[in-house]
Design a protein around this motif. Structure first.
Motif, PDB file in Angstrom:
ATOM      1  N   THR A   1     -20.724  -6.402  37.952  1.00 21.54           N
ATOM      2  CA  THR A   1     -20.992  -5.367  36.882  1.00 21.54           C
ATOM      3  C   THR A   1     -20.521  -4.182  37.310  1.00 21.54           C
ATOM      4  O   THR A   1     -20.067  -3.239  36.578  1.00 21.54           O
ATOM      5  CB  THR A   1     -22.618  -5.329  36.609  1.00 21.54           C
ATOM      6  OG1 THR A   1     -22.925  -6.650  36.339  1.00 21.54           O
ATOM      7  CG2 THR A   1     -22.927  -4.503  35.430  1.00 21.54           C
TER       8      THR A   1
ATOM      9  N   ASN B   1     -17.452  -0.499  23.248  1.00 24.34           N
ATOM     10  CA  ASN B   1     -16.647  -1.705  23.253  1.00 24.34           C
ATOM     11  C   ASN B   1     -15.955  -2.115  24.251  1.00 24.34           C
ATOM     12  O   ASN B   1     -15.800  -3.442  24.282  1.00 24.34           O
ATOM     13  CB  ASN B   1     -15.919  -1.449  21.811  1.00 24.34           C
ATOM     14  CG  ASN B   1     -16.778  -1.180  20.968  1.00 24.34           C
ATOM     15  OD1 ASN B   1     -17.935  -1.377  20.513  1.00 24.34           O
ATOM     16  ND2 ASN B   1     -16.095  -0.530  19.521  1.00 24.34           N
TER      17      ASN B   1
ATOM     18  N   LYS C   1     -16.691  -1.796  27.323  1.00 23.79           N
ATOM     19  CA  LYS C   1     -17.681  -2.560  28.241  1.00 23.79           C
ATOM     20  C   LYS C   1     -17.920  -4.097  27.832  1.00 23.79           C
ATOM     21  O   LYS C   1     -18.211  -4.976  28.406  1.00 23.79           O
ATOM     22  CB  LYS C   1     -18.846  -1.727  28.573  1.00 23.79           C
ATOM     23  CG  LYS C   1     -19.922  -2.190  29.430  1.00 23.79           C
ATOM     24  CD  LYS C   1     -20.957  -1.147  29.809  1.00 23.79           C
ATOM     25  CE  LYS C   1     -21.913  -1.791  30.904  1.00 23.79           C
ATOM     26  NZ  LYS C   1     -23.028  -0.860  31.303  1.00 23.79           N
ATOM     27  N   MET C   2     -18.270  -3.874  26.580  1.00 27.70           N
ATOM     28  CA  MET C   2     -18.939  -5.473  25.974  1.00 27.70           C
ATOM     29  C   MET C   2     -17.717  -6.493  26.094  1.00 27.70           C
ATOM     30  O   MET C   2     -17.864  -7.618  26.489  1.00 27.70           O
ATOM     31  CB  MET C   2     -19.209  -5.113  24.544  1.00 27.70           C
ATOM     32  CG  MET C   2     -20.689  -4.336  24.470  1.00 27.70           C
ATOM     33  SD  MET C   2     -20.987  -4.516  22.638  1.00 27.70           S
ATOM     34  CE  MET C   2     -20.000  -3.388  21.954  1.00 27.70           C
ATOM     35  N   LYS C   3     -16.424  -5.903  25.817  1.00 28.89           N
ATOM     36  CA  LYS C   3     -15.242  -7.075  26.148  1.00 28.89           C
ATOM     37  C   LYS C   3     -15.164  -7.430  27.390  1.00 28.89           C
ATOM     38  O   LYS C   3     -14.858  -8.597  27.506  1.00 28.89           O
ATOM     39  CB  LYS C   3     -13.910  -6.368  25.471  1.00 28.89           C
ATOM     40  CG  LYS C   3     -13.978  -6.219  23.634  1.00 28.89           C
ATOM     41  CD  LYS C   3     -12.688  -5.562  23.263  1.00 28.89           C
ATOM     42  CE  LYS C   3     -11.725  -6.933  23.275  1.00 28.89           C
ATOM     43  NZ  LYS C   3     -11.830  -7.946  22.061  1.00 28.89           N
TER      44      LYS C   3
ATOM     45  N   GLU D   1     -17.110  -7.557  29.805  1.00 30.31           N
ATOM     46  CA  GLU D   1     -18.435  -8.337  30.355  1.00 30.31           C
ATOM     47  C   GLU D   1     -18.341  -9.603  29.560  1.00 30.31           C
ATOM     48  O   GLU D   1     -18.471 -10.711  30.168  1.00 30.31           O
ATOM     49  CB  GLU D   1     -19.571  -7.728  29.641  1.00 30.31           C
ATOM     50  CG  GLU D   1     -19.965  -6.474  30.601  1.00 30.31           C
ATOM     51  CD  GLU D   1     -21.361  -5.502  29.903  1.00 30.31           C
ATOM     52  OE1 GLU D   1     -21.871  -4.943  30.866  1.00 30.31           O
ATOM     53  OE2 GLU D   1     -21.877  -6.140  28.812  1.00 30.31           O
ATOM     54  N   LYS D   2     -17.702  -9.962  28.112  1.00 30.38           N
ATOM     55  CA  LYS D   2     -17.502 -11.226  27.516  1.00 30.38           C
ATOM     56  C   LYS D   2     -16.412 -11.981  28.287  1.00 30.38           C
ATOM     57  O   LYS D   2     -16.690 -13.025  28.379  1.00 30.38           O
ATOM     58  CB  LYS D   2     -17.350 -10.832  26.114  1.00 30.38           C
ATOM     59  CG  LYS D   2     -17.078 -12.029  25.448  1.00 30.38           C
ATOM     60  CD  LYS D   2     -16.523 -11.825  23.860  1.00 30.38           C
ATOM     61  CE  LYS D   2     -16.269 -13.156  23.173  1.00 30.38           C
ATOM     62  NZ  LYS D   2     -15.702 -12.914  21.815  1.00 30.38           N
ATOM     63  N   ASP D   3     -15.503 -11.272  28.873  1.00 29.16           N
ATOM     64  CA  ASP D   3     -14.329 -12.039  29.194  1.00 29.16           C
ATOM     65  C   ASP D   3     -14.469 -12.262  30.931  1.00 29.16           C
ATOM     66  O   ASP D   3     -13.656 -13.149  31.267  1.00 29.16           O
ATOM     67  CB  ASP D   3     -13.015 -11.437  29.216  1.00 29.16           C
ATOM     68  CG  ASP D   3     -12.692 -11.487  27.720  1.00 29.16           C
ATOM     69  OD1 ASP D   3     -12.928 -12.483  26.944  1.00 29.16           O
ATOM     70  OD2 ASP D   3     -12.045 -10.549  27.303  1.00 29.16           O
TER      71      ASP D   3
END
Length: 201
Positions: free
Chosen positions: A57, A191, A193-195, A197-199
């Protein structure tokens, strides 16, 4: 009664033995198939385990915060993050590096007067392993003409591999997230960061 049970047992034993003899090729094929499937399954699991990407992270936070700074300063940036597919056959030249990812090192690499800022930074897991890397350029005619070499290089790599590419435009400061030949403009830094974290997580 005891004699009858012995006769029945002997009879069934003989039947089983006869079936084994008669169907020996089929039984042999069955066990070979069973063993091969077990080994195949173990092989697939081992390959999958080796291909798992281990991203912290903290690494994602450093990339996101750096991109926010680059976007505000309109600093041209091209970051490549290797996923499961090895990139060595698709990346030319570049300078080898072995550095943990943090904001100061990314800023020093992409500083406009730095000799390292041209080309791409390549990240594997939590380390920068290459700077000034040259990527395969896409010649797709559907790419808007306003997009420069960084975007075309990022899209070109995404056409050949599963890598994630992040581009910051030095003209507009816009952040582009490129993966699987698809370009997404990041309108909010959260957005990005979210992408990631998702990948990656």
């Amino acid at each position: 009664m005891k004699f009858l049970s012995i006769v029945v047992f002997t009879f069934f034993k003989g039947v089983i033995l006869a079936l084994i003899i008669v169907f020996q090729p089929e039984i042999r094929k069955f066990f070979l198939l069973l063993v091969s499937r077990i080994f195949f399954k173990k092989f697939i699991i081992s390959i999958f385990k080796r291909s798992v990407v281990s991203i912290k992270t903290k690494t994602i936070d450093s990339i996101v915060k750096s991109c926010s700074i680059f976007s505000g300063d309109k600093t041209g940036v091209l970051i490549v993050i290797q996923l499961h597919q090895d990139l060595k056959d698709f990346i030319q030249n570049g300078d080898e590096m072995d550095a943990k990812i943090n904001i100061p090192i990314l800023e020093s690499i992409f500083y406009k007067n730095s000799p390292l800022h041209d080309g791409a930074v390549v990240i594997i897991e939590n380390k920068i392993i290459k700077t000034r890397a040259i990527l395969p350029v896409s010649y797709n005619k559907e790419i808007p003409s306003r997009l420069g070499l960084r975007h075309r290089a990022a899209i070109g790599l995404s056409e050949k591999t599963d890598a994630i590419c992040i581009v910051v435009s030095e003209e507009t400061g816009y952040i582009s997230y490129i993966k699987d030949k698809k370009r997404t403009i990041i309108t909010n830094i959260n957005n990005l960061k979210m992408k990631l974290e998702k990948d990656l997580l």
